[in-house]
Design a protein around this motif. Structure first.
Motif, PDB file in Angstrom:
ATOM      1  N   LEU B 217       0.887  -1.244  -0.028  1.00 28.18           N
ATOM      2  CA  LEU B 217      -0.219   0.075   0.107  1.00 28.18           C
ATOM      3  C   LEU B 217       0.744   1.405   0.072  1.00 28.18           C
ATOM      4  N   LYS B 218       2.210   1.127  -0.430  1.00 34.85           N
ATOM      5  CA  LYS B 218       2.957   2.324  -0.521  1.00 34.85           C
ATOM      6  C   LYS B 218       2.447   3.242  -1.392  1.00 34.85           C
ATOM      7  N   GLY B 219       2.440   4.604  -0.808  1.00 34.20           N
ATOM      8  CA  GLY B 219       1.559   5.804  -1.551  1.00 34.20           C
ATOM      9  C   GLY B 219       0.140   5.750  -1.419  1.00 34.20           C
ATOM     10  N   VAL B 220      -0.358   4.830  -0.805  1.00 36.19           N
ATOM     11  CA  VAL B 220      -1.868   4.825  -0.751  1.00 36.19           C
ATOM     12  C   VAL B 220      -2.355   4.875   0.754  1.00 36.19           C
ATOM     13  N   LEU B 221      -1.732   3.963   1.733  1.00 35.46           N
ATOM     14  CA  LEU B 221      -1.876   4.173   3.146  1.00 35.46           C
ATOM     15  C   LEU B 221      -0.736   4.171   3.742  1.00 35.46           C
TER      16      LEU B 221
END
Lengths: 98, 363
Positions: B217-221
């Motif tokens: 989820l890097k960059g998302v959460l």
């Protein structure tokens, strides 16, 4: 939601609720984000001052390349993209038309 | 004496009133009643003094800060002073109407707590029927108002296995960040420690789930997660060091370097009722007591991590080793580390019933 990937053609702005400002008490630029304070270094500050929701990444690189003419444009482009991607991943920057 | 940097953040604990009764509450066992709370005018003065002192962020907390009717006005005052404001809430008092007004007054961020990902266990832990559903509606209102949302999940042995589902819930609710915070054992949580401390096996599974989700989820959460200090090797850098970054003002007006510090004996903590925040930060005995490294004894004094860990937590040293000036016993170098090992041993057994955080159970 997908991860925002910064490229040459990206146009970026600060995400809503991110504050990039000069702090008079500490005499330095700061980024205020939810429960987080970031202290951008001098180079990052010069880049971030050019993030205005209108200027594209390649134009930011051009402008810096003109100012620091000893550094090769490719190297500047790489540094700028890496720095902006890092801040996008932290939720501080978003695409200007998002 | 080295120069004292200005504080980064003010934790404004507006009240101890709260509809929830979480058995790990970080509020003290002797809860402050409404009559003892600072007034709206006191808080406005504290906010102005904080901004002048160099504070950048203010966290409105409690108890449940929305139990204060003047919260909207205080958010507006903070914003007017250039303070970046954060609301730390249970989301059980109020909804879209309040959130829209807070956003219009300049609130920048909401940290919303959930006690688990299911209503059944969440409501059981919080001791409040219907709370979980209210929180979900509150989260929707936060996103509808365009405010960034962080979910705060306090985890322990009775919900830790649900970490992957908690992360899914954060995504579904449109959060950009989730804080998965292990219970810290002070006050109510210490009283309930045997019911809350996870087993090593549970912890390892949860840590693995977090690491996998972080990569995915890097960059998302953003997932904030720290392995709990009881299971660690070196102590946490509590509050990033005593009197280094944070100033906490309690509902009564008492100013402390961290929310649990008032339990330390032999320290007269100053009050914003009769001292300025600047005097408190720079000159009070309480804020200077464990500042820097001069107070340290061995093994901290010569430790290469003394300016990383800052000796760990003073409150934990007092609560577990009986002396706030000792090394935090969670450190394996501490001569008192055996008490932590004994607690971990106890955690492998069956958990006792909760003692809920209520005024009636307070002392």
């Amino acid at each position: 939601m997908d991860r925002f990937v910064v490229s040459d053609s990206s146009v970026l702005s600060f995400a809503p609720h991110i504050v990039f400002r000069f702090d008079e008490v500490r005499q330095r630029w700061i980024i205020l984000a939810p429960e987080r304070l970031m202290l951008p270094d001098e180079q990052a500050v010069e880049i971030l001052k050019l993030v205005d929701g209108k200027t594209g990444v390649s134009a930011i690189v051009d402008s810096l390349a003109a100012r620091y003419d000893q550094a090769p444009r490719d190297l500047i482009a790489k540094d700028v993209t890496t720095m902006l991607q890092d801040l996008a991943d932290k939720g501080c920057l978003a695409g200007a038309d998002d | 004496m080295p120069t004292i940097d200005p504080p980064l953040a003010l934790l404004a604990e507006l009240t101890h009133r709260c509809p929830l009764a979480c058995p790990y509450c970080s509020n003290p066992l002797n809860l402050e009643r409404a009559a003892g709370e600072l007034s709206d005018q006191d808080w406005r003065r504290v906010l102005a003094e904080a901004a002048a002192l160099g504070v950048l962020q203010v966290h409105f907390s409690g108890g449940e800060p929305m139990a204060r009717r003047d919260l909207l006005a205080l958010i507006g005052a903070a914003n007017g002073l250039g303070l970046y404001s954060n609301l730390i809430t249970s989301g059980t008092l109020g909804g879209a109407r309040e959130i829209d007004a807070f956003a219009a007054a300049g609130l920048k961020h909401v940290q919303l707590s959930f006690q688990d990902f299911t209503a059944e266990n969440g409501d059981r832990i919080a001791g409040l029927a219907g709370g979980h559903d209210r929180k979900q509606r509150f989260a929707e209102a936060v996103r509808a108002a365009g405010l960034p949302l962080t979910l705060n999940m306090v985890v322990h042995r009775q919900n830790l296995d649900g970490v992957p589902d908690m992360i899914e819930m954060a995504l579904e609710l449109g959060a950009r960040r989730i804080e998965i915070a292990h219970v810290q054992y002070y006050a109510w949580a210490l009283r309930n420690r045997a019911a809350l401390l996870p087993t090593r096996r549970q912890l390892d599974q949860a840590t693995e789930a977090v690491e996998a989700a972080r990569a995915r989820l890097k960059g998302v959460l953003t997932i904030d997660y720290v392995v709990p200090d009881y299971h660690g090797v070196r102590p946490k850098s509590c509050m990033s060091g005593w009197g280094r970054q944070f100033i906490n003002v309690m509902p009564s007006g008492t100013a402390v370097p961290c929310h649990a510090a008032e339990t330390l004996p032999g320290i007269a903590f100053p009050s914003v009722r009769n001292s300025s925040l600047s005097d408190i930060w720079h000159r009070s005995d309480a804020f200077n007591r464990f500042r820097g490294t001069d107070w340290m004894a061995e093994p901290c004094r010569s430790c290469e991590r003394r300016e990383i860990d800052w000796g760990g937590c003073r409150c934990q040293a007092f609560l577990l080793a009986g002396d706030a000036g000792r090394t935090d016993p969670v450190c394996t170098l501490s001569p008192d580390h055996g008490v932590v090992e004994a607690a971990l041993q106890e955690a492998e057994g069956a958990p006792p019933a909760f003692v809920y955080r209520r005024f009636s159970a307070a002392r």
